[in-house]
Enzyme design. Structure first.
Site, PDB file in Angstrom:
ATOM      1  N   GLY A  54       0.901  -1.254  -0.026  1.00 50.84           N
ATOM      2  CA  GLY A  54      -0.064  -0.127  -0.014  1.00 50.84           C
ATOM      3  C   GLY A  54       0.742   1.168  -0.081  1.00 50.84           C
ATOM      4  CB  CYS A  81       5.513  -4.319   0.559  1.00 52.28           C
ATOM      5  SG  CYS A  81       6.148  -2.527   0.083  1.00 52.28           S
ATOM      6  CE1 TYR A  82       0.553   1.116   5.226  1.00 53.09           C
ATOM      7  CE2 TYR A  82      -0.852  -0.785   5.171  1.00 53.09           C
ATOM      8  CZ  TYR A  82      -0.525   0.549   5.521  1.00 53.09           C
ATOM      9  OH  TYR A  82      -1.479   0.987   6.545  1.00 53.09           O
ATOM     10  CG  HIS A 168       6.143  -5.484  -4.249  1.00 55.51           C
ATOM     11  ND1 HIS A 168       4.866  -5.250  -3.834  1.00 55.51           N
ATOM     12  CD2 HIS A 168       6.807  -4.308  -4.074  1.00 55.51           C
ATOM     13  CE1 HIS A 168       4.690  -4.346  -3.263  1.00 55.51           C
ATOM     14  NE2 HIS A 168       5.706  -3.613  -3.281  1.00 55.51           N
ATOM     15  CD  GLU A 170       3.087  -8.322  -5.117  1.00 55.66           C
ATOM     16  OE1 GLU A 170       4.176  -8.950  -4.494  1.00 55.66           O
ATOM     17  OE2 GLU A 170       2.812  -7.219  -4.704  1.00 55.66           O
ATOM     18  CB  SER A 222     -16.065  -4.758 -30.193  1.00 50.65           C
ATOM     19  OG  SER A 222     -15.380  -5.583 -29.749  1.00 50.65           O
ATOM     20  N   GLY A 223     -16.796  -8.052 -30.901  1.00 46.56           N
ATOM     21  CA  GLY A 223     -16.284  -8.998 -31.617  1.00 46.56           C
ATOM     22  C   GLY A 223     -14.804  -9.384 -31.237  1.00 46.56           C
ATOM     23  N   GLY A 224     -14.587  -8.508 -30.498  1.00 47.69           N
ATOM     24  CA  GLY A 224     -12.991  -8.593 -29.896  1.00 47.69           C
ATOM     25  C   GLY A 224     -13.221  -9.639 -28.986  1.00 47.69           C
ATOM     26  CB  VAL A 225     -10.332 -11.353 -26.848  1.00 53.77           C
ATOM     27  CG1 VAL A 225     -10.433 -12.534 -25.990  1.00 53.77           C
ATOM     28  CG2 VAL A 225      -9.287 -11.666 -28.194  1.00 53.77           C
ATOM     29  CG  ASP A 226     -10.860  -7.778 -23.857  1.00 56.78           C
ATOM     30  OD1 ASP A 226     -10.304  -8.699 -23.980  1.00 56.78           O
ATOM     31  OD2 ASP A 226     -10.323  -6.643 -23.824  1.00 56.78           O
ATOM     32  CB  SER A 227     -17.065  -7.111 -26.211  1.00 54.60           C
ATOM     33  OG  SER A 227     -16.695  -7.236 -27.355  1.00 54.60           O
ATOM     34  CB  SER A 228     -16.069 -12.408 -27.693  1.00 51.65           C
ATOM     35  OG  SER A 228     -16.156 -11.716 -28.957  1.00 51.65           O
ATOM     36  CE  LYS A 368      -6.697  -9.243 -25.096  1.00 52.98           C
ATOM     37  NZ  LYS A 368      -7.848  -8.163 -25.261  1.00 52.98           N
TER      38      LYS A 368
END
Ligand code: XMP
Length: 512
Positions: A54, A81-82, A168, A170, A222-228, A368
């Site tokens: 943080g 960390c924090y 960190h 991660e 839109s047909g893109g990966v995310d919205s699909s 992604k």
């Protein structure tokens, strides 16, 4: 009940990355507000707690503090960390205020591996980003690792199963960081590795149902990966309560609209409304040559058309969006730093608040590659899940200068030839993006016995991992030759094909 690792969020941008690493270890985790009462964590069956980093100092007046009772639950705690400063602060150690942040690479030397560093080399490169640091160990703790900055880079109280690390684990820059997290999850908390993409989907479906109830959700597809993937997930959860809107802006590629219609309407049986607004977009773009101006017109018109389409759909309470976690970070950094706005991305940032819709973003915590896995598990075809990125303004930023229907037609055809050859040879899947650009430049050629005077098409084919930097792909010459000769032979109006051999930076991937 599933075993849960609680990640208490103290405001670090890396909290989601911690959660992602836990998912990589196939363990279920949940991000909680830092102030969540210990009783709540106990009721949720939490088997381990991670305190995130943080930006504040533990002494600051507004510093986020956890419920101190989390240290008496009898479950393991890992402070990052924090988080380690909180352990110092609450468990009787000492934290020194510092004026400057220690930021960047460091070196860790493990003195006592214990369970956290089990199986790791003695020396590791680490990533630091902290202001204050621990200067006195809380009672019961011993130091397990040191760094050039701190004799307490790693600490533990093995009896109470409390662990702390100043750096960190991660982030990618910390060597074997995921192994440290895995050691905590499996070796210390005894977590089961039973969290898979399928479980994510089941949880997401339950969450969506609980949130949406009987309401309607609208999603701009839109047909893109995310919205699909967002559409497929929402559809799995609420079926016909989901309505998808696909706006044909006249700037789509060959066959794109038909493909979207057949996939979502026929295969998924999604309530899909296609709005043909190509005429409106092209009218508004007439004579416009300046790239940002084009983007603004396209973005504004999209919102307008989308809003109008909602009126015909009827009442809805929710707007679904395929926002991913990197979009969340990107919009934040863009808002905070106008200089980072190189091109306006109209599809990030959402639609105006006046639409009074609540947002539902089922992919908001994912990265992604995780979204692709979810898409594949939901039955989306490879062509969608591994589709190359395509900009929101579409071919509008690939026709240089003013946009007309005949120019778009030429570009569509040339682009289709390019894609066909890329698919045929499998290079489509190996590069980041491959597309054609229309240049409004006429050059002389010869076709048969005739002199021609036609346009130029540029091929932009790049390799990249995140679109921040890119390099032109070194494709075999005979493939390039085939693409070029097919375009000049098959696409009327093109007499010359050129290859873009610029890297990003200084060029960008798109030409506008
Ligand atoms: P540039 O051209 O900035 O592109 O190197 C980086 C990546 O972003 C895509 N791109 C966009 N994506 N809306 C989008 O959704 C946009 O307005 C937009 N402009 C560029 C580009 O295709 C590349 O993958």
């Amino acid at each position: 009940m599933s075993q849960t690792i609680a990640v208490l969020d103290f405001g670090s941008q890396l909290t989601q990355v911690i959660a992602r690493r836990i998912r990589e270890c196939q363990v279920y985790s949940k991000i909680y507000h830092f102030s969540t009462p210990a009783a709540q964590l106990r009721a949720d069956g939490v088997i381990g707690i991670i305190l995130s980093g943080g930006p504040q100092s533990v002494y600051a007046q507004t510093a986020p503090h956890p419920d101190p009772a989390i240290f008496t639950l009898g479950v393991p705690v890992l402070g990052i960390c924090y988080g380690v400063q909180l352990m110092g602060h609450f468990l009787g150690g000492k934290v020194a205020l510092s004026k400057a942040r220690e930021y960047g690479h460091g070196h860790l030397v493990i003195k006592k591996p214990g369970r956290l560093f089990a199986g790791l080399p003695r020396k590791l490169r680490i990533w630091n980003s902290h202001g204050d640091k621990l200067t006195r160990l809380p009672p019961g703790f011993v130091a397990t690792a040191i760094s050039e900055n701190s004799p307490f880079a790693g600490i533990e109280d093995a009896k109470r199963r409390f662990y702390g690390i100043q750096f960190h684990p991660e982030v990618f820059h910390t060597e074997r960081g995921v192994d440290m997290i895995r050691n905590f999850l499996l070796g210390v908390c005894g977590a089961r590795q039973d969290w898979t993409t399928k479980d994510f989907i089941a949880h997401a479906v339950a969450d969506i149902r609980a949130k949406v109830g009987k309401s309607r959700v609208i999603l701009g597809l839109s047909g893109g990966v995310d919205s699909s993937v967002a559409a497929a997930l929402l559809h799995k959860a609420i079926g016909r309560q989901l309505t998808c809107v696909f706006v044909d802006n006249g700037l789509l590629r060959q066959g794109e609209r038909a493909t979207v219609e057949s996939l979502y309407r026929r295969n998924f049986k999604i309530d899909l409304r296609v709005v043909d607004a190509s005429g409106l977009f092209l009218r508004r773009l007439k004579g416009v040559t300046e790239p940002e101006q084009k983007r603004k017109i396209i973005g504004r018109t999209f919102v307008e058309v989308f809003e109008k389409s909602l009126q015909s759909i009827g009442h809805a309470d929710f707007l679904g969006q395929g926002t991913l976690y990197p979009d969340v970070i990107e919009s934040v950094s863009i808002a905070g730093n106008p200089a980072s706005l190189i091109k306006t991305h109209h599809n990030v940032g959402g639609l105006p608040a006046r639409m009074r819709l609540k947002l539902i973003e089922p992919l908001r915590e994912l990265f992604k590659d995780e979204v692709r896995k979810v898409g594949a598990a939901l039955g989306l075809p490879r062509e969608v899940v591994w589709r190359q990125p395509f900009p929101g303004p579409g071919l509008g930023v690939r026709v240089m200068g003013d946009i007309t229907a005949p120019k778009l037609e030429i570009l569509r055809h040339a682009d289709a030839v390019l894609q066909e050859e890329m698919m045929r040879t499998g290079y489509y899947w190996k590069v980041w993006q491959s597309f054609a650009v229309f240049l409004p430049v006429k050059t002389v050629g010869v076709f048969g016995d005739e002199r021609t005077y036609d346009y130029v098409v540029a091929l932009r084919i790049v390799e990249s991992t995140d679109a921040m930097t890119a390099d032109w792909a070194r494709l075999p010459h005979d493939l390039l030759q085939k693409i070029s000769s097919r375009i000049t032979n098959e696409v009327r109006g093109v007499s010359r094909v050129v290859l873009d051999i610029s890297s990003k930076p200084p060029a960008t991937i798109e030409w506008e």
